[in-house]
Scaffold this motif. Sequence first.
Motif, PDB file in Angstrom:
ATOM      1  N   HIS A  96      30.477  84.323  78.502  1.00 14.54           N
ATOM      2  CA  HIS A  96      30.533  85.744  78.847  1.00 14.54           C
ATOM      3  C   HIS A  96      30.518  85.955  80.354  1.00 14.54           C
ATOM      4  CE1 HIS A  96      28.963  89.847  79.484  1.00 14.54           C
ATOM      5  NE2 HIS A  96      29.737  90.117  78.461  1.00 14.54           N
ATOM      6  N   PHE A  97      29.637  85.245  81.051  1.00 21.13           N
ATOM      7  CA  PHE A  97      29.493  85.420  82.487  1.00 21.13           C
ATOM      8  C   PHE A  97      30.330  84.422  83.295  1.00 21.13           C
ATOM      9  CE2 PHE A  97      25.333  86.981  80.851  1.00 21.13           C
ATOM     10  CZ  PHE A  97      25.514  88.310  81.178  1.00 21.13           C
ATOM     11  N   ALA A  98      31.112  83.574  82.604  1.00 17.89           N
ATOM     12  CA  ALA A  98      31.876  82.512  83.277  1.00 17.89           C
ATOM     13  C   ALA A  98      30.942  81.711  84.185  1.00 17.89           C
ATOM     14  CB  ALA A  98      33.060  83.084  84.044  1.00 17.89           C
ATOM     15  N   ALA A  99      29.791  81.327  83.622  1.00 15.49           N
ATOM     16  CA  ALA A  99      28.748  80.614  84.368  1.00 15.49           C
ATOM     17  C   ALA A  99      28.311  79.393  83.558  1.00 15.49           C
ATOM     18  CB  ALA A  99      27.569  81.546  84.623  1.00 15.49           C
ATOM     19  N   PRO A 100      28.980  78.238  83.735  1.00 13.29           N
ATOM     20  CA  PRO A 100      28.653  77.049  82.951  1.00 13.29           C
ATOM     21  C   PRO A 100      27.182  76.643  83.028  1.00 13.29           C
ATOM     22  CG  PRO A 100      30.649  76.686  84.232  1.00 13.29           C
ATOM     23  CD  PRO A 100      30.074  78.005  84.671  1.00 13.29           C
ATOM     24  N   GLY A 101      26.509  76.992  84.101  1.00 12.59           N
ATOM     25  CA  GLY A 101      25.100  76.660  84.241  1.00 12.59           C
ATOM     26  C   GLY A 101      24.207  77.361  83.239  1.00 12.59           C
ATOM     27  N   TYR A 102      24.723  78.401  82.565  1.00 13.82           N
ATOM     28  CA  TYR A 102      23.942  79.121  81.558  1.00 13.82           C
ATOM     29  C   TYR A 102      23.921  78.407  80.208  1.00 13.82           C
ATOM     30  CZ  TYR A 102      23.642  83.378  84.441  1.00 13.82           C
ATOM     31  OH  TYR A 102      23.373  84.299  85.414  1.00 13.82           O
ATOM     32  N   ARG A 103      24.737  77.352  80.035  1.00 11.43           N
ATOM     33  CA  ARG A 103      24.695  76.613  78.766  1.00 11.43           C
ATOM     34  C   ARG A 103      23.270  76.121  78.538  1.00 11.43           C
ATOM     35  NH1 ARG A 103      28.852  72.216  80.348  1.00 11.43           N
ATOM     36  NH2 ARG A 103      27.724  72.707  82.242  1.00 11.43           N
ATOM     37  N   THR A 104      22.789  76.290  77.323  1.00 12.94           N
ATOM     38  CA  THR A 104      21.423  75.902  76.990  1.00 12.94           C
ATOM     39  C   THR A 104      21.411  75.271  75.605  1.00 12.94           C
ATOM     40  OG1 THR A 104      20.502  77.711  78.303  1.00 12.94           O
ATOM     41  CG2 THR A 104      19.066  76.765  76.623  1.00 12.94           C
ATOM     42  N   ALA A 105      20.630  74.202  75.467  1.00 10.62           N
ATOM     43  CA  ALA A 105      20.416  73.580  74.157  1.00 10.62           C
ATOM     44  C   ALA A 105      18.925  73.412  73.944  1.00 10.62           C
ATOM     45  CB  ALA A 105      21.123  72.228  74.075  1.00 10.62           C
ATOM     46  N   LEU A 106      18.515  73.583  72.704  1.00  6.31           N
ATOM     47  CA  LEU A 106      17.146  73.268  72.295  1.00  6.31           C
ATOM     48  C   LEU A 106      17.241  72.122  71.303  1.00  6.31           C
ATOM     49  CD1 LEU A 106      15.766  76.885  71.731  1.00  6.31           C
ATOM     50  CD2 LEU A 106      15.470  75.430  73.741  1.00  6.31           C
TER      51      LEU A 106
END
Length: 190
Positions: free
Chosen positions: A167-177
């Motif tokens: 949505h924000f074109a911000a790959p750093g926002y990818r998150t995994a738990l």
Amino acid sequence: MGSLKVDQFRDSWIASGIPTYEIDRVADYAARWGGLVLPPAPYYDGGPRVLSPDIPEGSPAEGWSFEAGPQRTALPYSFMIGPGGEFGIHGDRWVPLHATVEGWVESVALAYHASMWAKEIIRVTADEVEAIPFKDYEPIQEVAGITDTWWRGADSLVVVYRGEAEHFAAPGYRTALVYTGLDRWGLHGG
């Protein structure tokens, strides 16, 4: 908690150019999901507060979407049901998270199940997400993941949230738990 009574708006929506089949789609959603309050999701600031539709937005050319329910907190996007029934987020752009509303509901339920039974929960972000050995896991089909996916390993469950990153074109926002230390019950619920 109640939901939108679609029939009271039907005539005015038709008069404003919304096709009958789209109004029927909103009415079907309201009948099936309207008023359902889920516990807060572990991401997207908890997800919608209650599943309750609103007026369809769009056009015949681009397709029609409608709000899935109001956010729990102030967010720069809304939770929407897309033209094909996808559950996703929409602000500056549309990002489908799950192919179905059922997928979103399953994902929230699975997050609660996994957090209850896991011995450890590890959070990874950005490029670390892609370092997870997904070849050692099988996808969990019930969540109907598009952007957000769930995976089952030998003794762990992994959820990957990529919706805000897209949505924000911000790959750093990818998150995994990564939920580890799960026994058969923790992995399968039975």
